[in-house]
Write an enzyme that holds these catalytic residues in place. Structure first.
Site, PDB file in Angstrom:
ATOM      1  N   ASP A   1      -4.237  -4.459   6.298  1.00 25.41           N
ATOM      2  CA  ASP A   1      -4.730  -5.577   5.081  1.00 25.41           C
ATOM      3  C   ASP A   1      -3.466  -6.744   4.974  1.00 25.41           C
ATOM      4  OD1 ASP A   1      -6.217  -6.519   3.219  1.00 25.41           O
ATOM      5  OD2 ASP A   1      -5.518  -5.140   1.645  1.00 25.41           O
TER       6      ASP A   1
ATOM      7  N   MET B   1      -0.186   1.032   4.933  1.00 28.96           N
ATOM      8  CA  MET B   1      -1.063   1.387   6.092  1.00 28.96           C
ATOM      9  C   MET B   1      -2.071   0.428   6.468  1.00 28.96           C
ATOM     10  SD  MET B   1      -2.234   5.312   4.973  1.00 28.96           S
ATOM     11  CE  MET B   1      -3.468   5.602   5.885  1.00 28.96           C
TER      12      MET B   1
ATOM     13  N   SER C   1       0.920  -1.164  -0.104  1.00 27.33           N
ATOM     14  CA  SER C   1       0.026  -0.078   0.083  1.00 27.33           C
ATOM     15  C   SER C   1       0.778   1.266  -0.072  1.00 27.33           C
ATOM     16  CB  SER C   1      -0.936  -0.020   1.038  1.00 27.33           C
ATOM     17  OG  SER C   1      -1.770   1.160   1.343  1.00 27.33           O
ATOM     18  N   THR C   2       0.769   2.076   1.066  1.00 28.94           N
ATOM     19  CA  THR C   2       1.625   3.354   0.851  1.00 28.94           C
ATOM     20  C   THR C   2       3.018   3.042   0.993  1.00 28.94           C
ATOM     21  OG1 THR C   2      -0.066   4.312   2.587  1.00 28.94           O
ATOM     22  CG2 THR C   2       2.148   5.582   2.170  1.00 28.94           C
TER      23      THR C   2
ATOM     24  N   HIS D   1      -2.933  -1.256  -3.188  1.00 26.84           N
ATOM     25  CA  HIS D   1      -4.225  -0.284  -2.895  1.00 26.84           C
ATOM     26  C   HIS D   1      -3.928   0.931  -4.047  1.00 26.84           C
ATOM     27  CE1 HIS D   1      -4.382  -1.902   1.494  1.00 26.84           C
ATOM     28  NE2 HIS D   1      -4.725  -2.747   0.558  1.00 26.84           N
TER      29      HIS D   1
END
Length: 385
Positions: free
Chosen positions: A327, A324, A203-204, A231
């Site tokens: 998940d 973040m 993600s991030t 993401h």
């Protein structure tokens, strides 16, 4: 676009506020974003300027944690300012404002390769800023996650001359759940399985991490298919595949519904779709669905990992990279329950140690590694018989 940032609820004011600089040539946008952020405890607007040159000057006078940087501005645009800001303060967290177009996605991906930490959608109308709950959640969530990561960094620069004094951080960091991974080349169950598939969740900070891992693990070094859930919104995942192909030589693209999975290829979950795997005869097939978001995300890592564990059993190697939230935790538990292997990126090399931290502290990882060591670890296991 479903936002992952809803995973980060509003928090009370920290002892050290997250100091934000807004860089946008639209005074209206800066004003509205300022009102959103100043209503949030623990976030302060340290500077608000109209172009990149002004941002560089402001950085000399103010202590900044997070920069919201527009791309198109007069005098000095965001892409020109980005490397200059990072040269002045290498630990600075920069979030690019980008339009959800092919051009915007391509520019954003280049910005991430250059060192930007993340991006947010460029607001298209005043109503998006004034009443957009999703925009606000994404903006605030990313600022909090990146600001807190910045505060934990041991490499923060000295306070610029004339900058307002900040309250000191707590004398002792909060306790963390201890991690007890086995040694970097030993496996959790001591019976390593040659994987038939490699699955990656991120993600991030994920695009940069993916470029790093796949850039080292270039096409031809392993024969397994690689499935990725990052993401990202639609359009951005298309561009992500193109950039991965360029840096690694892999054939990387969005997965298509009903597509038979083949070795030596990279399949990326398309924006706004969960990508899962099902068995059809002797083949493994990609399925895309719009089931409800999980962990506030679609695509999400958990459904991909659950389906891969069901389809491949113990011959799964899952890797959770920077991001973040949490998940990948439940999906990682399903992988381990099926006899597969999970590894994670370590805190020091993660932009945000949310997702990898969740699986690491749950005790399901066979290794928790700095980013440069992940590709060699994967290649050693993937080529071991």
């Amino acid at each position: 676009m479903t936002s992952e940032s809803a995973q980060s609820p509003s928090q009370g004011a920290a002892s050290t506020p997250i100091r934000v600089m807004l860089v946008d040539d639209s005074a209206v946008v800066r004003g509205l974003v300022t009102r959103i952020l100043e209503a949030e405890p623990g976030i302060q607007i340290a500077a608000s300027v109209g172009n990149g040159q002004m941002a560089l000057s402001s950085l000399e006078r103010n202590e900044i944690d997070v920069v919201i940087l527009d791309i198109e501005m007069p005098i000095m645009d965001g892409m020109t300012a980005l490397p200059k800001l990072l040269a002045a303060d290498p630990g600075l967290k920069i979030i690019m404002q980008s339009t959800l177009t092919l051009k915007g996605a391509d520019i954003s991906m280049r910005a991430l390769e250059m060192g930007a930490a993340d991006y947010i959608p460029k607001p298209t109308a005043t109503k998006d800023l004034a009443g957009g709950a999703e925009f606000k959640a994404e903006l605030v969530g990313k600022i909090r996650a990146l600001g807190q990561a910045r505060h934990r960094s041991p490499n923060r620069p000295p306070r610029p001359a004339g900058a307002p004094a900040l309250r000191p951080p707590p004398s002792a960091p909060p306790a963390r759940v201890p991690i007890h991974p086995p040694g970097p080349l030993s496996l959790r169950n001591n019976t390593p399985e040659h994987p038939d598939v490699i699955a990656i969740g991120s993600s991030t900070g994920g695009p940069q991490a993916l470029f790093g891992v796949l850039g080292l693990m270039r096409s031809g070094t392993v024969s397994q298919p690689i499935l990725i859930t990052q993401h990202m919104p639609a359009t951005f995942t298309t561009i992500l595949g193109e950039h991965i192909s360029r840096v690694s030589g892999w054939e990387a693209k969005e997965g298509q519904d009903g597509e038979i999975i083949k070795g030596g290829r990279v399949y990326i979950a398309p924006g706004d779709f969960h990508m899962v795997v099902e068995t059809k005869g002797t083949d493994k097939v990609i399925r895309l669905n719009k089931n409800p978001p999980e962990n506030f995300c679609r695509p999400a890592v958990d459904p991909m990992l659950r389906s891969i564990a069901a389809a491949y059993g113990k011959r799964v190697l899952a890797c959770i990279l920077t991001g973040m939230g949490s998940d990948g935790l439940k999906g990682g538990q399903a992988v381990v329950a099926s006899g597969g292997t999970v590894i994670a990126q370590d805190e020091g090399s993660s932009v945000v140690w949310g997702m990898p931290g969740a699986v690491a502290t749950a005790g399901i990882c066979s290794a928790v590694l700095p980013l440069p060591e992940i590709a060699p670890w994967i290649m050693k296991l993937a080529t071991r018989r």
